[in-house]
Design a protein around this motif. Sequence first.
Motif, PDB file in Angstrom:
ATOM      1  N   LEU A 424       4.332   5.171   1.897  1.00 10.91           N
ATOM      2  CA  LEU A 424       4.503   3.933   2.651  1.00 10.91           C
ATOM      3  C   LEU A 424       5.439   2.978   1.913  1.00 10.91           C
ATOM      4  O   LEU A 424       6.273   2.297   2.532  1.00 10.91           O
ATOM      5  CB  LEU A 424       3.131   3.269   2.864  1.00 10.91           C
ATOM      6  CG  LEU A 424       3.066   2.079   3.817  1.00 10.91           C
ATOM      7  CD1 LEU A 424       3.519   2.477   5.211  1.00 10.91           C
ATOM      8  CD2 LEU A 424       1.655   1.510   3.865  1.00 10.91           C
ATOM      9  N   MET A 425       5.323   2.959   0.592  1.00  9.89           N
ATOM     10  CA  MET A 425       6.188   2.097  -0.211  1.00  9.89           C
ATOM     11  C   MET A 425       7.648   2.547  -0.130  1.00  9.89           C
ATOM     12  O   MET A 425       8.562   1.731  -0.247  1.00  9.89           O
ATOM     13  CB  MET A 425       5.723   2.095  -1.662  1.00  9.89           C
ATOM     14  CG  MET A 425       4.408   1.386  -1.894  1.00  9.89           C
ATOM     15  SD  MET A 425       4.581  -0.402  -2.034  1.00  9.89           S
ATOM     16  CE  MET A 425       5.007  -0.557  -3.759  1.00  9.89           C
ATOM     17  N   MET A 431      13.501  -0.129   4.020  1.00 12.41           N
ATOM     18  CA  MET A 431      13.607  -1.294   4.899  1.00 12.41           C
ATOM     19  C   MET A 431      14.145  -2.498   4.137  1.00 12.41           C
ATOM     20  O   MET A 431      15.015  -3.224   4.625  1.00 12.41           O
ATOM     21  CB  MET A 431      12.228  -1.633   5.483  1.00 12.41           C
ATOM     22  CG  MET A 431      11.752  -0.713   6.583  1.00 12.41           C
ATOM     23  SD  MET A 431      10.062  -1.137   7.082  1.00 12.41           S
ATOM     24  CE  MET A 431      10.233  -2.880   7.442  1.00 12.41           C
ATOM     25  N   PHE A 432      13.616  -2.697   2.921  1.00  7.59           N
ATOM     26  CA  PHE A 432      14.017  -3.846   2.127  1.00  7.59           C
ATOM     27  C   PHE A 432      15.515  -3.810   1.805  1.00  7.59           C
ATOM     28  O   PHE A 432      16.215  -4.805   1.951  1.00  7.59           O
ATOM     29  CB  PHE A 432      13.207  -3.893   0.837  1.00  7.59           C
ATOM     30  CG  PHE A 432      13.690  -4.932  -0.135  1.00  7.59           C
ATOM     31  CD1 PHE A 432      13.489  -6.270   0.107  1.00  7.59           C
ATOM     32  CD2 PHE A 432      14.362  -4.555  -1.283  1.00  7.59           C
ATOM     33  CE1 PHE A 432      13.950  -7.235  -0.774  1.00  7.59           C
ATOM     34  CE2 PHE A 432      14.823  -5.498  -2.170  1.00  7.59           C
ATOM     35  CZ  PHE A 432      14.608  -6.842  -1.917  1.00  7.59           C
ATOM     36  N   LEU A 433      15.991  -2.653   1.359  1.00  4.59           N
ATOM     37  CA  LEU A 433      17.401  -2.543   1.002  1.00  4.59           C
ATOM     38  C   LEU A 433      18.304  -2.761   2.213  1.00  4.59           C
ATOM     39  O   LEU A 433      19.322  -3.464   2.129  1.00  4.59           O
ATOM     40  CB  LEU A 433      17.672  -1.174   0.376  1.00  4.59           C
ATOM     41  CG  LEU A 433      17.046  -0.935  -0.996  1.00  4.59           C
ATOM     42  CD1 LEU A 433      17.285   0.495  -1.453  1.00  4.59           C
ATOM     43  CD2 LEU A 433      17.589  -1.914  -2.027  1.00  4.59           C
ATOM     44  N   ASN A 455       9.218  -7.905   3.388  1.00  5.47           N
ATOM     45  CA  ASN A 455       8.569  -6.780   2.721  1.00  5.47           C
ATOM     46  C   ASN A 455       7.230  -7.147   2.110  1.00  5.47           C
ATOM     47  O   ASN A 455       6.280  -6.358   2.173  1.00  5.47           O
ATOM     48  CB  ASN A 455       9.504  -6.226   1.641  1.00  5.47           C
ATOM     49  CG  ASN A 455      10.441  -5.182   2.186  1.00  5.47           C
ATOM     50  OD1 ASN A 455      10.078  -4.018   2.321  1.00  5.47           O
ATOM     51  ND2 ASN A 455      11.631  -5.595   2.546  1.00  5.47           N
ATOM     52  N   MET A 456       7.137  -8.347   1.532  1.00  2.47           N
ATOM     53  CA  MET A 456       5.850  -8.766   0.976  1.00  2.47           C
ATOM     54  C   MET A 456       4.802  -8.921   2.069  1.00  2.47           C
ATOM     55  O   MET A 456       3.629  -8.587   1.867  1.00  2.47           O
ATOM     56  CB  MET A 456       6.014 -10.069   0.197  1.00  2.47           C
ATOM     57  CG  MET A 456       6.546  -9.864  -1.204  1.00  2.47           C
ATOM     58  SD  MET A 456       6.498 -11.368  -2.185  1.00  2.47           S
ATOM     59  CE  MET A 456       7.763 -12.343  -1.388  1.00  2.47           C
ATOM     60  N   THR A 457       5.223  -9.406   3.225  1.00  3.61           N
ATOM     61  CA  THR A 457       4.285  -9.531   4.347  1.00  3.61           C
ATOM     62  C   THR A 457       3.736  -8.170   4.747  1.00  3.61           C
ATOM     63  O   THR A 457       2.529  -8.014   4.981  1.00  3.61           O
ATOM     64  CB  THR A 457       4.983 -10.188   5.548  1.00  3.61           C
ATOM     65  OG1 THR A 457       5.465 -11.480   5.170  1.00  3.61           O
ATOM     66  CG2 THR A 457       4.023 -10.334   6.719  1.00  3.61           C
ATOM     67  N   ALA A 458       4.609  -7.163   4.811  1.00  5.04           N
ATOM     68  CA  ALA A 458       4.173  -5.809   5.166  1.00  5.04           C
ATOM     69  C   ALA A 458       3.194  -5.262   4.127  1.00  5.04           C
ATOM     70  O   ALA A 458       2.178  -4.643   4.476  1.00  5.04           O
ATOM     71  CB  ALA A 458       5.389  -4.895   5.291  1.00  5.04           C
ATOM     72  N   ILE A 460       1.273  -7.030   2.100  1.00  3.37           N
ATOM     73  CA  ILE A 460       0.027  -7.806   2.172  1.00  3.37           C
ATOM     74  C   ILE A 460      -0.862  -7.283   3.296  1.00  3.37           C
ATOM     75  O   ILE A 460      -2.076  -7.131   3.127  1.00  3.37           O
ATOM     76  CB  ILE A 460       0.338  -9.303   2.369  1.00  3.37           C
ATOM     77  CG1 ILE A 460       0.921  -9.903   1.099  1.00  3.37           C
ATOM     78  CG2 ILE A 460      -0.922 -10.073   2.774  1.00  3.37           C
ATOM     79  CD1 ILE A 460       1.502 -11.282   1.273  1.00  3.37           C
ATOM     80  N   VAL A 461      -0.260  -7.023   4.445  1.00  2.00           N
ATOM     81  CA  VAL A 461      -1.030  -6.506   5.584  1.00  2.00           C
ATOM     82  C   VAL A 461      -1.731  -5.201   5.202  1.00  2.00           C
ATOM     83  O   VAL A 461      -2.912  -4.991   5.510  1.00  2.00           O
ATOM     84  CB  VAL A 461      -0.115  -6.293   6.809  1.00  2.00           C
ATOM     85  CG1 VAL A 461      -0.845  -5.518   7.896  1.00  2.00           C
ATOM     86  CG2 VAL A 461       0.365  -7.629   7.355  1.00  2.00           C
ATOM     87  N   HIS A 462      -1.016  -4.313   4.507  1.00  2.00           N
ATOM     88  CA  HIS A 462      -1.625  -3.054   4.080  1.00  2.00           C
ATOM     89  C   HIS A 462      -2.780  -3.299   3.105  1.00  2.00           C
ATOM     90  O   HIS A 462      -3.855  -2.702   3.225  1.00  2.00           O
ATOM     91  CB  HIS A 462      -0.582  -2.154   3.422  1.00  2.00           C
ATOM     92  CG  HIS A 462      -1.170  -0.903   2.835  1.00  2.00           C
ATOM     93  ND1 HIS A 462      -1.669  -0.850   1.545  1.00  2.00           N
ATOM     94  CD2 HIS A 462      -1.368   0.332   3.373  1.00  2.00           C
ATOM     95  CE1 HIS A 462      -2.148   0.358   1.312  1.00  2.00           C
ATOM     96  NE2 HIS A 462      -1.972   1.101   2.401  1.00  2.00           N
ATOM     97  N   SER A 463      -2.567  -4.187   2.120  1.00  2.20           N
ATOM     98  CA  SER A 463      -3.603  -4.457   1.125  1.00  2.20           C
ATOM     99  C   SER A 463      -4.849  -5.073   1.760  1.00  2.20           C
ATOM    100  O   SER A 463      -5.979  -4.699   1.421  1.00  2.20           O
ATOM    101  CB  SER A 463      -3.058  -5.395   0.040  1.00  2.20           C
ATOM    102  OG  SER A 463      -1.989  -4.801  -0.659  1.00  2.20           O
TER     103      SER A 463
END
Length: 555
Positions: A424-425, A431-433, A455-458, A460-463
């Motif tokens: 997933l990462m 996506m980030f790049l 990317n941090m939002t994505a 966070i949602v997973h965590s």
Amino acid sequence: MARNILKSSIENASFSIVFQVLFRCITFILNAYIIRTVGQEVLGIMNVRLLLLESTILFLSKEPILKACLTNTSTINWAQVINQIWLSVPLSSVINITLVYVWINILTPTDDKYQHQYELGCYAVALSCIVEQVSQVVVLVAQNFCFVRLKVVIDTLYVVSRTIIFVYYVETEPEYPINAFSIAQIVSSVILCLSYYGFFLWYIPALNKVKEIKKKEKNAEKNIFSDMSDFPFTSFIQLFPGIMENKEAMLDSKLFVLTMSFIKQSVVKQVLTEGERYVMTVSPVLTFSQQSVYDIVNNLGSLAARFIFRPIEESAYFYFTQMIKRDEILTKQNKKQVAESAEVLSQLCKIVVTIGLVVVTFGQAYSYSFLYLYGGQKLVENNLSVVLLRFHSFAIVLLAINGVTEGYVFATMNNQQLDRYNYLMVIFSVMFLLISYILTYIIGPVGFILANCINMTARIVHSLNYIHKQFQDTEFTPLDGLIPGKKFLITLILSGIVTILSEIYLLEKSIFIHIGAGAVFFFIIVSIWALDNMTLLRLGLEKYKSRKSSFVKQD
């Protein structure tokens, strides 16, 4: 274990915050010195290109093995761990050869007058990383057995020595600033390595003597050796591979599998952490001078993240690795430890969200003032720097939440879950790049910050999803800590409106009146939060008093 893991984790976070403040203060002063002495282009080469090489090498070779080997010392086979962590030295060497070739021969070259110094800088960074890897075994032992003050003292010595050496050589030969950087990099890494080994060269024989005395005297006086009954090393040479007695295999297969999982994770995390630097380095989006300005604003915008959130994340990760087992559901684990972990996670979430929202509130009205006081008129004459810092304040809230929640996730996932998350990462990284390059091409450097936010939002949602599922069969709801109180939110909104009006109408008259208005509303916000969290503050005060009294008794 005789040591209090929670106490040590909190102490580690506290000392780390102090160290980060010291380190960043030195860095900011040093950056200002470099700009005034040798120019922005040199700062871009050192702070973006060369330090990116260092972080890439260390993230790939140091981070995975160190994280995998951080485990409960009562169940660990130290002979296997020592063998495993020494693998980082040859691994680092292979990575060094590859990356130095890329940095020198493939990436965009520097100006001719700096090219020779730049090549020397690449080799110096590679050599310093190998020296640092040699010290990882003693760093691991120090961290596992809670030598918090030792880490802070040696890290401080490392930063101060590197700064002094760099400034000395720049003053001596100002036409060779990157050579000064190279010398400082190598010498300081050697100092760090020798300091760690020197401590344990003294400590292990001293501990052996104390153990002998304790066998003869039951009521021996308490000292720094008192809580080390489970310290496994009886000889200094046992810190080297193949020396310690081991009735099992040379390497732990489970530990090796866990390390491989962390290697995959570290590659992806490095792209997410340093993605904008990779984009700047690989593609000619910004010049070296522009990169240095972005780096300055980025560092200023990340003050809270670097001073507070990162030490909290590192200490939280260590704490949760000791309290929660990776391969067992929570309902089958020690209920007291699970309850304590849930409460700690909840309070950590509450604290970092509070800090993040305060930064957002004041970041809008005080970005210009902060930049002006730091860098003068030159830093704010281009409005881009102010816009960048304002956007950074929003990113800080996401950094805060992601640091704590992802720290818990990585500390409690088993090997299979880590592998799935690694895939997933990879998607997040790609996506980030892509988003980073597209947004930067369209709207400039602000695109880097927006891409990070997405990317941090994505992540966070997973965590949050992982934590919710893990606790759903228990009575604990640690994610409630992410929801701020109503009074606190209303006060934040009102403070944000008033301080923006203050910037519009009062800043031109006097920057100090504008700052004074902000100080008043900051005090109001802190007071409201304190009234809403009296229980947490009382608990913290009780812990402080008990800790202080324990120190008095020891003295």
